[in-house]
Scaffold this active site. Structure first.
Site, PDB file in Angstrom:
ATOM      1  N   LYS A 127      50.830  32.346  47.208  1.00 29.92           N
ATOM      2  CA  LYS A 127      50.460  32.405  45.889  1.00 29.92           C
ATOM      3  C   LYS A 127      51.242  33.555  45.198  1.00 29.92           C
ATOM      4  CE  LYS A 127      46.121  30.825  47.392  1.00 29.92           C
ATOM      5  NZ  LYS A 127      46.092  31.190  48.825  1.00 29.92           N
TER       6      LYS A 127
ATOM      7  N   HIS B 246      50.728  28.470  52.036  1.00 31.59           N
ATOM      8  CA  HIS B 246      49.606  28.790  51.226  1.00 31.59           C
ATOM      9  C   HIS B 246      49.988  30.140  50.350  1.00 31.59           C
ATOM     10  CE1 HIS B 246      45.205  29.761  51.120  1.00 31.59           C
ATOM     11  NE2 HIS B 246      45.263  28.637  51.084  1.00 31.59           N
TER      12      HIS B 246
ATOM     13  N   ASP C 282      62.434  36.465  36.217  1.00 29.69           N
ATOM     14  CA  ASP C 282      63.684  37.015  35.974  1.00 29.69           C
ATOM     15  C   ASP C 282      64.074  37.972  37.019  1.00 29.69           C
ATOM     16  OD1 ASP C 282      63.880  35.592  33.584  1.00 29.69           O
ATOM     17  OD2 ASP C 282      63.073  37.158  32.399  1.00 29.69           O
TER      18      ASP C 282
END
Length: 130
Positions: free
Chosen positions: A76, A74, A81
């Site tokens: 996010k 779950h 870079d």
């Protein structure tokens, strides 16, 4: 999110529950096409959701790994870079962009970036290629 993806020059590591925002998907694929290394980790239960862009991303040649456990992957977050971290409640969906109450933190704090990078690598080693 899109602006950060467009700014990538070397690599993008994405670890999100789902992606169904076509504008974000287009930016991810464009980054891949310009030679940026892109890796995506997502939840297996979201693959077959209506509007899911995960198959489109994989079909573009981007390596996608999925969680095949009974629980949800779950997270996010995204690392650009190895310097910029994006994290928060923001699901990478059209609903998040247009209707939901969401938050997104963008930071270059070295300790935070490293912590999330370590989590990404741990999951990358654990999950399977879609």
């Amino acid at each position: 999110i899109i602006q950060s993806i467009k700014s990538a020059t070397k690599n993008i590591k994405i670890c999100v529950f789902t992606i169904s925002d076509n504008d974000i998907t287009d930016a991810i694929i464009a980054a891949h096409k310009k030679g940026v290394s892109v890796k995506v980790i997502t939840d297996n239960d979201k693959l077959n959701d209506r509007g899911s862009d995960i198959r489109t991303i994989a079909d573009a040649g981007i390596i996608v790994k999925i969680d095949e456990t009974a629980s949800h992957m779950h997270h996010k977050f995204c690392i650009i870079d190895k310097k910029v971290l994006l994290t928060g409640s923001y699901n990478w969906t059209r609903s998040a962009a247009e209707r939901n109450q969401e938050n997104l933190l963008v930071t270059e704090d070295v300790k935070m970036v490293k912590s999330y990078l370590n989590e990404f690598e741990k999951l990358w080693d654990q999950f399977v290629v879609f």
